[in-house]
Design a protein around this motif. Structure first.
Motif: not given
Ligand code: ATR
Length: 283
Positions: A128-134, A192-197
């Motif tokens: 998993x890329x990212x560790x925020x709410x999503x 991919x869970x970040x906002x990048x892209x």
């Protein structure tokens, strides 16, 4: 509409971009349900007042989006276990005067993933890329499916560590972005869970594309654009891809089911969502 029309809705700040009104109102019409779904822009300082108002007005329930998903918890009577684990609520149901909080994001993600890819979850080594709410919603949902392992990589490593430690039902660990090259070789599902892209920064990519390979499915939660640069790069390297629109659809379908107590007309909702996306533009 008449005096018997029931109300559900969305609270967020802002809410102008939401496609939920189109999906939900189409679903109510298709099922002949006397309900209307409206979007309300509620500033953080008015959250408590808004919740008391919706309770007093007899709303059947409502969706919650950014920035209220965490703050809303303290205004509810009960929070279901998954939502409590994630620490965020996206759906509230008013039941006999009690407000109950749910989170349908993770389950919506799983439905979409399995539906669109036919993937056998128990065999997956997940990154998993990212560790925020999503990421929290998706990681908690995946952790209940018996996946082989879950690795979480995030720009801020401590957040990845906290999330990994909270996944008691899975073999989970955290790595930093600099360690990605070492772990991607064994990854079978990259989420991919970040906002990048995300639109309008559509030429950004959160991982070195040379790390992508044909033995993995690449799943991007972003739905605008439908096919992110990450998904395009993944496809070019022979990986299977999964976009974010299905999660948006299925989290809404699950909210519908919580409110109405019957299966959602998913095909009708998908059609409404596709149309709303087309008129919004942004690929
Ligand atoms: P959401 O609810 O959509 O998950 P969020 O909770 O704000 O939003 O989380 C955003 C995620 O995207 C985080 O993992 C964030 O990384 P940090 O925890 O280090 O902030 C990640 N993110 C956002 N912009 C990023 C960027 N430019 N590069 C890498 N990661 C980024």
């Amino acid at each position: 509409m008449n005096a018997g029309t029931g109300v559900v809705g969305l609270i967020g700040h802002p809410v102008g971009h939401s496609k939920s009104p189109e999906m939900m109102n189409r679903a109510f019409r298709a099922c002949g349900l006397p309900f209307v779904y409206l979007a309300f822009d509620v500033s953080p300082s008015e959250l408590g007042t808004a919740v008391r108002g919706m309770r007093a007005l007899g709303f059947r329930g409502w969706n919650v989006t950014i920035p209220h998903k965490v703050a809303v918890l303290e205004h509810l009577d009960e929070v279901e276990e998954t939502a409590r684990e994630i620490g965020a609520v996206n759906t509230v149901v008013a039941q006999e005067g009690r407000l109950i909080g749910y989170n349908t994001d993770g389950e919506g993600y799983l439905r979409s993933l399995v539906d669109e890819t036919g993937l056998e979850l128990s065999e997956q080594r997940v990154l998993i890329l990212g560790a925020g709410g999503a990421a929290r919603a998706v990681a908690h949902a995946l952790a209940t499916t018996g996946v082989e392992s879950i690795t979480i990589a995030n720009r801020t490593r401590e957040k990845a560590e906290r999330l990994a430690a909270s996944l008691r039902k899975a073999d989970a660990r955290a790595v930093s972005l600099s360690e990605l090259e070492r772990v991607v070789g064994e990854t079978t599902l990259l989420v991919q869970t970040t906002s990048v892209g995300m639109y309008p920064e559509t030429e950004a990519i959160p991982i070195d594309p040379s790390f992508l390979h044909e033995r993995m499915i690449v799943s991007d939660l972003i739905y605008r654009p439908r096919k992110t640069l990450l998904l395009r790069e993944a496809e070019a390297r022979g990986a299977r891809i999964h976009g974010g629109l299905g999660m948006l659809l299925h989290q809404a379908a699950l909210a519908f089911e919580h409110w109405m107590g019957k299966p959602a007309p998913v095909d009708v909702m998908r059609e409404a969502l596709e149309e709303a996306m087309k008129s919004a533009g942004g690929g």
